[in-house]
Scaffold this active site. Sequence first.
Site, PDB file in Angstrom:
ATOM      1  N   ALA A  30       0.812  -1.220   0.000  1.00  0.00           N
ATOM      2  CA  ALA A  30       0.000   0.000   0.000  1.00  0.00           C
ATOM      3  C   ALA A  30       0.843   1.267   0.000  1.00  0.00           C
ATOM      4  O   ALA A  30       0.400   2.307  -0.486  1.00  0.00           O
ATOM      5  CB  ALA A  30      -0.931  -0.007   1.212  1.00  0.00           C
ATOM      6  N   ARG A  42      -2.857   0.338   7.903  1.00  0.00           N
ATOM      7  CA  ARG A  42      -2.637   0.218   9.335  1.00  0.00           C
ATOM      8  C   ARG A  42      -2.244   1.499  10.054  1.00  0.00           C
ATOM      9  O   ARG A  42      -2.442   1.601  11.255  1.00  0.00           O
ATOM     10  CB  ARG A  42      -1.544  -0.835   9.600  1.00  0.00           C
ATOM     11  N   HIS A 127      -3.720 -10.195  -3.996  1.00  0.00           N
ATOM     12  CA  HIS A 127      -4.956  -9.941  -3.253  1.00  0.00           C
ATOM     13  C   HIS A 127      -6.102  -9.499  -4.145  1.00  0.00           C
ATOM     14  O   HIS A 127      -7.077  -8.926  -3.674  1.00  0.00           O
ATOM     15  CB  HIS A 127      -4.688  -8.904  -2.151  1.00  0.00           C
ATOM     16  N   SER A 202       5.621  -2.069   1.695  1.00  0.00           N
ATOM     17  CA  SER A 202       4.899  -3.144   2.372  1.00  0.00           C
ATOM     18  C   SER A 202       5.454  -3.324   3.782  1.00  0.00           C
ATOM     19  O   SER A 202       6.671  -3.356   3.983  1.00  0.00           O
ATOM     20  CB  SER A 202       5.022  -4.462   1.610  1.00  0.00           C
TER      21      SER A 202
END
Length: 256
Positions: A30, A42, A127, A202
Amino acid sequence: MIFERDLKGAQTRLAELLDGARRAVAFTGAGISTECGIPDFRSPGGLWTQNKPIPYDVFVAHKAARNEAWRRRFAMEEAFGDAKPGRGHRALARLLGEGRLAGVITQNIDGLHQASGIPDDRLVELHGNGTYAICLECGRRYELSWVRTRFEASGGIAPDCEACDGPVKSATISFGQAMPEKEMARAEALTRAADLFIVIGSSLVVYPAAGFPLRAKRAGARLAILNREPTDFDDIADMVTRSEIGDVLAPFVDEA
């Protein structure tokens, strides 16, 4: 571990590693997309701090969960739907086009790697992809515009498949959902053949995807980690930098 504290040192070291590699592979998370206005998951203000993820089995079993999942998806589209590839995406596309990168493995679902020009056969999406939807029963593909039209017309009710009445879900991998076997096999092959494995943005905490850097290192590849926060693999890396990803990769961006 070689920790590059300054930007110029990080740029120089990465260029040296790329110059010495014959089969480099990038592994993105991300963090490569935050420059594009898409928050990570997060950190404070991240997507998971705002909405607790909906597990796969809950999505399948409960219509209310499907309604909420699609409400969130379209709310995100309002905020991030106009995002364009950043310097990191464009740098990887250029390196791939020049033959200096063998492929890209990504944990991201935003479609920005494709938008930067990376072809599907050189990209592994571990993903899934959030830019379209599929029926979980028959596999039929639906564009998001189809889902949204019916979702809004029904007052926020998730549509079912026109062919089999199965639940329609964004083509992403949710918590508790099986990882895509074909993509995992492609990622494994790229990883084992790599002589340089570059982790970009990451945190390396979501498994099984996070295991690929370790497998690359054990197979003999050099490991570079470009991430804002420390990771569990920093100690075995050949290069680590906390500098901004777009800044580090800026020398490789094709501005033409």
